[in-house]
Each structure stands twice: as C-alpha cells, then as structure tokens.
Design a protein around this motif. Structure first.
Motif, short mmCIF file in Angstrom:
data_model
loop_
_atom_site.label_atom_id
_atom_site.label_comp_id
_atom_site.label_asym_id
_atom_site.label_seq_id
_atom_site.Cartn_x
_atom_site.Cartn_y
_atom_site.Cartn_z
N ILE A 133 0.83 -1.21 0.00
CA ILE A 133 0.00 0.00 0.00
C ILE A 133 0.86 1.26 0.00
CG2 ILE A 133 -1.95 -1.14 1.11
CD1 ILE A 133 -1.13 0.40 3.72
N GLY A 134 2.17 1.08 0.05
CA GLY A 134 3.08 2.22 0.05
C GLY A 134 4.45 1.77 0.52
N ALA A 135 5.25 2.73 0.91
CA ALA A 135 6.59 2.41 1.41
C ALA A 135 7.08 3.56 2.26
CB ALA A 135 7.56 2.16 0.26
N VAL A 136 8.06 3.25 3.10
CA VAL A 136 8.74 4.26 3.89
C VAL A 136 10.21 4.23 3.50
CG1 VAL A 136 9.02 2.69 5.87
CG2 VAL A 136 9.24 5.16 6.21
N GLY A 137 10.78 5.42 3.37
CA GLY A 137 12.20 5.54 3.12
C GLY A 137 12.82 6.35 4.24
N VAL A 138 13.94 5.88 4.75
CA VAL A 138 14.64 6.58 5.82
C VAL A 138 16.05 6.89 5.33
CG1 VAL A 138 15.50 6.41 8.20
CG2 VAL A 138 13.29 5.38 7.58
N GLY A 139 16.49 8.11 5.57
CA GLY A 139 17.84 8.51 5.18
C GLY A 139 18.50 9.33 6.25
N GLY A 140 19.77 9.04 6.51
CA GLY A 140 20.52 9.86 7.45
C GLY A 140 21.32 9.09 8.48
N ALA A 141 20.97 7.84 8.74
CA ALA A 141 21.76 7.03 9.68
C ALA A 141 23.08 6.68 9.00
CB ALA A 141 21.00 5.77 10.06
N PRO A 142 24.10 6.33 9.77
CA PRO A 142 25.40 6.02 9.17
C PRO A 142 25.44 4.62 8.53
CG PRO A 142 25.55 5.84 11.55
CD PRO A 142 24.16 6.33 11.24
N GLY A 143 24.55 4.41 7.59
CA GLY A 143 24.49 3.14 6.87
C GLY A 143 23.07 2.80 6.53
N GLY A 144 22.86 2.34 5.31
CA GLY A 144 21.52 1.99 4.86
C GLY A 144 20.88 0.88 5.67
N HIS A 145 21.70 -0.03 6.19
CA HIS A 145 21.15 -1.11 7.01
C HIS A 145 20.55 -0.55 8.30
CE1 HIS A 145 25.16 -0.46 8.63
NE2 HIS A 145 24.84 -1.18 9.69
N LEU A 146 21.10 0.55 8.80
CA LEU A 146 20.55 1.19 10.01
C LEU A 146 19.27 1.96 9.67
CD1 LEU A 146 23.93 2.40 11.53
CD2 LEU A 146 22.57 0.40 12.20
N ASP A 147 19.26 2.61 8.50
CA ASP A 147 18.03 3.26 8.05
C ASP A 147 16.90 2.23 7.94
OD1 ASP A 147 19.11 5.87 7.71
OD2 ASP A 147 19.82 5.39 5.70
N GLU A 148 17.24 1.07 7.37
CA GLU A 148 16.23 0.02 7.21
C GLU A 148 15.72 -0.47 8.57
OE1 GLU A 148 15.97 -4.51 5.61
OE2 GLU A 148 16.58 -3.00 4.13
N GLN A 149 16.60 -0.61 9.54
CA GLN A 149 16.17 -1.05 10.87
C GLN A 149 15.13 -0.09 11.45
OE1 GLN A 149 19.68 -1.51 13.30
NE2 GLN A 149 20.44 -3.24 12.09
N CYS A 150 15.33 1.20 11.25
CA CYS A 150 14.38 2.20 11.76
C CYS A 150 13.03 2.08 11.05
CB CYS A 150 14.94 3.61 11.60
SG CYS A 150 16.45 3.89 12.54
N ALA A 151 13.07 1.87 9.74
CA ALA A 151 11.84 1.72 8.96
C ALA A 151 11.08 0.46 9.38
CB ALA A 151 12.16 1.68 7.47
#
Length: 163
Positions: A133-151
């Motif tokens: 139904i959609g998606a969330v994108g997170v940017g700014g943590a020191p690594g994309g794997h950490l952004d993904e964990q937050c999402a």
C-alpha cells in the motif's frame, strides 16, 4: 435450435459482465494519519539510537503522503528518503535487498539507471497482507542497514493498523 438462442444470449451477457467486473479494481491505500505515524515512528526509532534522519512515506504509486525531518538531519536526507521510499514502493521490495541483488547480479546492475531509483538501504514496503500500500524511506543514519532497521521498527509499531 431456438431454445439455444436464449441460453447463448445469457452466456454472452455473463461473459461480458465478468469482463466488466475485472475492469474496475479496488485497491487498499494508506491514510494520511497512518503515513504520519510511520514517518514519526521511523524518525523516533533512529533518534533513540542517536541518528538524525528524515523519513518519507509514499503511497502505492510513489506519491508522497508524509515527510518528517528529525532535528539535526541533513538537508540531503530529504531527497534520499524520498528516493528510497519511491524505489521500494515501485519495486515492492526492500531497497537493501535490491542493492545487494544488483551488486551480485550483473543483469540487475542496470536498475541504477531507472530514473528515480535509489538503490541504498532504508526503503521498506508497507504491506497489508500481500498488497503493497506504500513504502517508507529513511535517510541519514550512518548506513543503509541502520536506516532500514528504523523503517522496519516503525512498521512493526503500526502493525495492528495494517490488517
């Protein structure tokens, strides 16, 4: 022969009705309230770990529904979070998995050439059952794997609303 005509006419009507029924679809979508909750929970999850991020939530078509930029998040995080959310919604997949797939598979390496695609970790689809139904994108943590964990943490927080 004359008794077959009404039966054939009825059969043709039923076939036409079935074809028309498939022409209009009903799709699930997310409310603004849900989009704001996911964005807020994403920013909060990263802030709890000391990361200043932006979270963008898009609908199934990749159109922005909500953006929240955390305190001290860099200005570049706005575009990064949108790119990740758009890519995830469009491909209906996690961007980290897509990035890893593109690195391992030469045929998938061309995904980076699709306008608007950003193959960095941090984009996660929002699903109700098997429907994205959609998606969330997170940017700014020191690594994309950490952004993904937050999402992922944010989506888990609202999981009761995704039924």
């Amino acid at each position: 022969m004359q008794t077959l005509r009404p039966i054939c006419a009825i059969a043709l009507c039923l076939i036409a009705a079935a074809a028309n029924a498939q022409a209009v679809r009903t799709e699930k979508t997310m409310s603004l309230s849900l989009a704001n909750q996911i964005a807020a929970e994403s920013v909060a999850a990263c802030a709890a770990n000391g990361y200043a991020v932006t979270a963008t939530v898009v609908d199934r078509a990749g159109t922005v529904r909500a953006v929240q930029r955390g305190d001290n998040a860099g200005p570049h995080t706005i575009a990064a979070s949108f790119g990740k959310a758009f890519t995830s919604a469009s491909a209906r997949n996690n961007t980290l998995a897509m990035m890893e797939g593109a690195q391992k598979n030469p045929a998938a390496a061309n995904l980076v050439n699709i306008p608007g695609f950003l193959l960095l970790g941090g984009g996660v689809p929002v699903k109700v059952g098997n429907d994205t139904i959609g998606a969330v994108g997170v940017g700014g943590a020191p690594g994309g794997h950490l952004d993904e964990q937050c999402a992922v943490a944010a989506i888990a927080k609202v999981s009761d609303l995704l039924k």
